[in-house]
Design an enzyme around this catalytic site. Structure first.
Site, PDB file in Angstrom:
ATOM      1  N   ASN A 136      -2.617   4.983  16.439  1.00 23.07           N
ATOM      2  CA  ASN A 136      -3.824   4.463  15.499  1.00 23.07           C
ATOM      3  C   ASN A 136      -4.069   2.784  15.818  1.00 23.07           C
ATOM      4  OD1 ASN A 136      -3.804   6.886  13.735  1.00 23.07           O
ATOM      5  ND2 ASN A 136      -1.829   6.072  12.945  1.00 23.07           N
ATOM      6  N   CYS A 182       2.323  -2.377  15.469  1.00 23.48           N
ATOM      7  CA  CYS A 182       2.228  -2.094  14.054  1.00 23.48           C
ATOM      8  C   CYS A 182       1.555  -3.165  13.225  1.00 23.48           C
ATOM      9  CB  CYS A 182       3.612  -1.957  13.563  1.00 23.48           C
ATOM     10  SG  CYS A 182       3.355  -1.515  11.662  1.00 23.48           S
ATOM     11  N   CYS A 195       7.623  -4.820  15.412  1.00 22.28           N
ATOM     12  CA  CYS A 195       6.979  -4.091  16.397  1.00 22.28           C
ATOM     13  C   CYS A 195       5.752  -4.307  16.783  1.00 22.28           C
ATOM     14  CB  CYS A 195       6.800  -2.634  15.768  1.00 22.28           C
ATOM     15  SG  CYS A 195       8.492  -1.954  15.339  1.00 22.28           S
ATOM     16  N   CYS A 219       7.002  -6.940   6.783  1.00 18.84           N
ATOM     17  CA  CYS A 219       8.310  -6.230   7.370  1.00 18.84           C
ATOM     18  C   CYS A 219       8.886  -7.320   7.811  1.00 18.84           C
ATOM     19  CB  CYS A 219       7.637  -5.420   8.442  1.00 18.84           C
ATOM     20  SG  CYS A 219       8.871  -4.309   9.094  1.00 18.84           S
ATOM     21  N   CYS A 256      -0.477   5.967  10.104  1.00 17.16           N
ATOM     22  CA  CYS A 256       0.530   5.085  10.494  1.00 17.16           C
ATOM     23  C   CYS A 256       0.344   4.009  11.030  1.00 17.16           C
ATOM     24  CB  CYS A 256       1.609   6.019  11.455  1.00 17.16           C
ATOM     25  SG  CYS A 256       2.275   7.430  10.833  1.00 17.16           S
ATOM     26  N   GLY A 273       7.005  -2.007   5.715  1.00 17.97           N
ATOM     27  CA  GLY A 273       8.525  -2.426   5.662  1.00 17.97           C
ATOM     28  C   GLY A 273       9.493  -1.369   6.186  1.00 17.97           C
ATOM     29  N   CYS A 296       3.618   8.583   0.791  1.00 18.59           N
ATOM     30  CA  CYS A 296       4.112   7.662   1.989  1.00 18.59           C
ATOM     31  C   CYS A 296       4.414   6.276   1.266  1.00 18.59           C
ATOM     32  CB  CYS A 296       3.125   7.553   2.999  1.00 18.59           C
ATOM     33  SG  CYS A 296       3.495   6.391   4.225  1.00 18.59           S
ATOM     34  N   GLU A 336       0.859  -1.239   0.069  1.00 16.62           N
ATOM     35  CA  GLU A 336      -0.109  -0.034   0.171  1.00 16.62           C
ATOM     36  C   GLU A 336       0.863   1.151  -0.128  1.00 16.62           C
ATOM     37  OE1 GLU A 336      -4.056  -1.860   2.195  1.00 16.62           O
ATOM     38  OE2 GLU A 336      -2.454  -1.063   3.587  1.00 16.62           O
ATOM     39  N   SER A 388      12.099   6.000  14.552  1.00 13.65           N
ATOM     40  CA  SER A 388      10.955   5.488  15.365  1.00 13.65           C
ATOM     41  C   SER A 388      11.422   4.992  16.513  1.00 13.65           C
ATOM     42  CB  SER A 388      10.153   4.420  14.464  1.00 13.65           C
ATOM     43  OG  SER A 388       9.537   4.907  13.306  1.00 13.65           O
ATOM     44  N   LEU A 389      11.382   6.012  17.500  1.00 14.46           N
ATOM     45  CA  LEU A 389      12.183   5.849  18.764  1.00 14.46           C
ATOM     46  C   LEU A 389      11.183   5.113  19.964  1.00 14.46           C
ATOM     47  CD1 LEU A 389      14.964   6.115  20.071  1.00 14.46           C
ATOM     48  CD2 LEU A 389      14.244   8.308  20.937  1.00 14.46           C
TER      49      LEU A 389
HETATM   50  N1  SAH Z   1       9.782   0.649   9.624  1.00 13.96           N
HETATM   51  C1  SAH Z   1      10.128   2.045   9.553  1.00 13.96           C
HETATM   52  C2  SAH Z   1       9.113   2.671   8.505  1.00 13.96           C
HETATM   53  C3  SAH Z   1       7.650   2.468   8.840  1.00 13.96           C
HETATM   54  S1  SAH Z   1       7.336   3.959   9.398  1.00 13.96           S
HETATM   55  C4  SAH Z   1       9.961   2.481  10.997  1.00 13.96           C
HETATM   56  O1  SAH Z   1       9.863   1.936  11.543  1.00 13.96           O
HETATM   57  O2  SAH Z   1      10.177   3.683  10.844  1.00 13.96           O
HETATM   58  C5  SAH Z   1       5.750   4.094  10.273  1.00 13.96           C
HETATM   59  C6  SAH Z   1       5.925   4.817  11.577  1.00 13.96           C
HETATM   60  O3  SAH Z   1       4.449   4.669  12.200  1.00 13.96           O
HETATM   61  C7  SAH Z   1       6.988   4.550  12.654  1.00 13.96           C
HETATM   62  O4  SAH Z   1       7.256   5.520  13.127  1.00 13.96           O
HETATM   63  C8  SAH Z   1       6.090   3.518  13.179  1.00 13.96           C
HETATM   64  O5  SAH Z   1       6.710   3.357  14.642  1.00 13.96           O
HETATM   65  C9  SAH Z   1       4.859   4.177  13.373  1.00 13.96           C
HETATM   66  N2  SAH Z   1       3.617   3.207  13.871  1.00 13.96           N
HETATM   67  C10 SAH Z   1       3.633   1.936  13.788  1.00 13.96           C
HETATM   68  N3  SAH Z   1       2.384   1.379  14.097  1.00 13.96           N
HETATM   69  C11 SAH Z   1       1.840   2.649  14.336  1.00 13.96           C
HETATM   70  C12 SAH Z   1       0.298   2.545  15.230  1.00 13.96           C
HETATM   71  N4  SAH Z   1      -0.480   1.704  15.393  1.00 13.96           N
HETATM   72  N5  SAH Z   1      -0.098   4.097  15.475  1.00 13.96           N
HETATM   73  C13 SAH Z   1       0.909   5.171  14.999  1.00 13.96           C
HETATM   74  N6  SAH Z   1       2.002   4.857  14.615  1.00 13.96           N
HETATM   75  C14 SAH Z   1       2.400   3.561  14.289  1.00 13.96           C
END
Ligand code: SAH
Length: 346
Positions: free
Chosen positions: A296, A121, A118, A114, A339, A165, A107, A94, A220-221
């Site tokens: 989300n 996610c 996490c 992936c 996200c 990913g 985006c 997507e 993504s910390l």
């Molecule tokens: N793998 C990469 C690219 C994905 S970016 C990364 O981790 O950075 C997607 C962003 O959305 C990341 O910052 C991730 O941590 C965040 N994310 C993932 N699941 C989410 C959720 N359910 N709600 C809000 N942010 C989320």
């Protein structure tokens, strides 16, 4: 339909020129075809109208163009558009178009599924996984650029690698795609308008710094405390925050490019003063800013958005310490385009 013929977009311009020479033709035909493939984003050899019918047929006999197909386009009531992108082997990824008053951001995805795990996610739950090829990443950008022109009357302005990913687990292909996106022989976009978001792979962050890439970096910390981060992002056990921090210091020394930390505040996970203080400490090591992202929900599981007051404590503490912080509202939630929600629900 699968084919055993070679994907013509895996060839460099030089290789295309050599191919024509090997067929007894002029090398500049290679340049013409290259222009069709990238700048004009041709979907078929028939479209290459400045080549003879015989040449087009000869190309079709030898190669395929594995162009993506946008299967389904959904529009959110906030204007966000989500594309379901079908790949040549029928897998789906997507990508999302996010409009604001002045900008259009794409985006894009870098992998099917992936590599990482996490817990919060939706993409992490997809089993099947392969890396996207450079042309499959490029095509997502072109599709969104076209949609931006059609629906908003303007070009795409920014790109974020925040779709499905982990881009740094597919680094070579992401880099090749960005080369084409920024090249005058591709889309000619400035690398400063591109952000690669990573969950934080220290070795690859160092590699990017050594490669002197010109795009921006987001990490993504979500927690600056190892124990907490490992509980929500299990791969952190192998990399650790100390490694990550050292790689980010290295990144900044080499590139002088400020880092963005993406951070979600969850109830009972990181909504404590200790967590905020750890984040402030982490931010001191390299010039950075913090994006607080709204959570989300992906199911009714363990994760719940923290209270407004907890988020306010983050904002106030960061600001008091001179760290730029923005609170980012989700876009496209109603179509699962926000996200962490990309999971091919259709
Ligand atoms: N793998 C990469 C690219 C994905 S970016 C990364 O981790 O950075 C997607 C962003 O959305 C990341 O910052 C991730 O941590 C965040 N994310 C993932 N699941 C989410 C959720 N359910 N709600 C809000 N942010 C989320």
């Amino acid at each position: 339909m699968k084919s055993d013929k070679k994907d013509i977009r895996a060839l460099t311009k030089e290789q295309l020129r050599d191919f024509f020479v090997s067929k007894g033709d002029k090398s500049f035909r290679g340049n013409q075809v290259y222009e069709w493939l990238w700048q004009k984003s041709a979907h078929s050899f028939e479209a290459m109208t400045n080549l003879s019918i015989d040449t087009r047929q000869m190309l079709a006999d030898n190669f395929v163009i594995n162009h993506i197909k946008v299967d389904l386009m959904q529009r959110s009531n906030d204007g966000t558009i989500k594309n379901a992108v079908r790949l040549h082997d029928d897998l789906i990824v997507e990508s999302v178009l996010i409009p604001t008053k002045t900008r259009t951001t794409a985006c894009v995805s870098s992998q099917v599924g992936c590599s990482l795990d996490c817990k919060f996610c939706a993409t992490a739950r997809l089993k099947r996984m392969r890396n996207l090829n450079p042309d499959e990443i490029y095509d997502q950008v072109v599709a969104i650029d076209n949609e931006s022109k059609l629906y908003f009357g303007r070009r795409l302005s920014n790109i974020v690698f925040m779709g499905m990913g982990e881009p740094l687990m597919n680094y070579n292909n992401v880099l090749k795609a960005i080369e084409k996106i920024t090249s005058d022989e591709g889309l000619g976009m400035s690398p400063k308008r591109i952000t690669v978001s990573t969950s934080g792979v220290p070795k690859m962050i160092r590699k990017m710094a050594d490669d002197e890439v010109k795009f921006k970096l987001a990490v993504s910390l979500h927690s600056a405390i190892d124990e907490v981060r490992t509980s929500i992002m299990p791969f952190n056990a192998n990399f650790t925050l100390a490694d990550l921090r050292a790689s980010l210091v290295y990144w900044y020394e080499k590139t002088k490019s400020r880092i963005t930390y993406e951070y979600v505040v969850w109830k009972g996970i990181n909504d404590t003063q200790e967590a905020v203080n750890a984040l402030v400490d982490f931010c001191r090591f390299a010039p950075s800013k913090v994006n607080l992202i709204e959570y989300n929900p992906i199911d009714d599981g363990d994760f719940k958005q923290a209270s407004e007051s907890a988020i306010k404590i983050y904002v106030d503490t960061l600001e008091r310490n001179g760290i730029t912080v923005t609170v980012r509202r989700s876009r496209g939630k109603d179509i699962d385009a926000a996200c962490g929600q990309l999971a091919n629900k259709q």
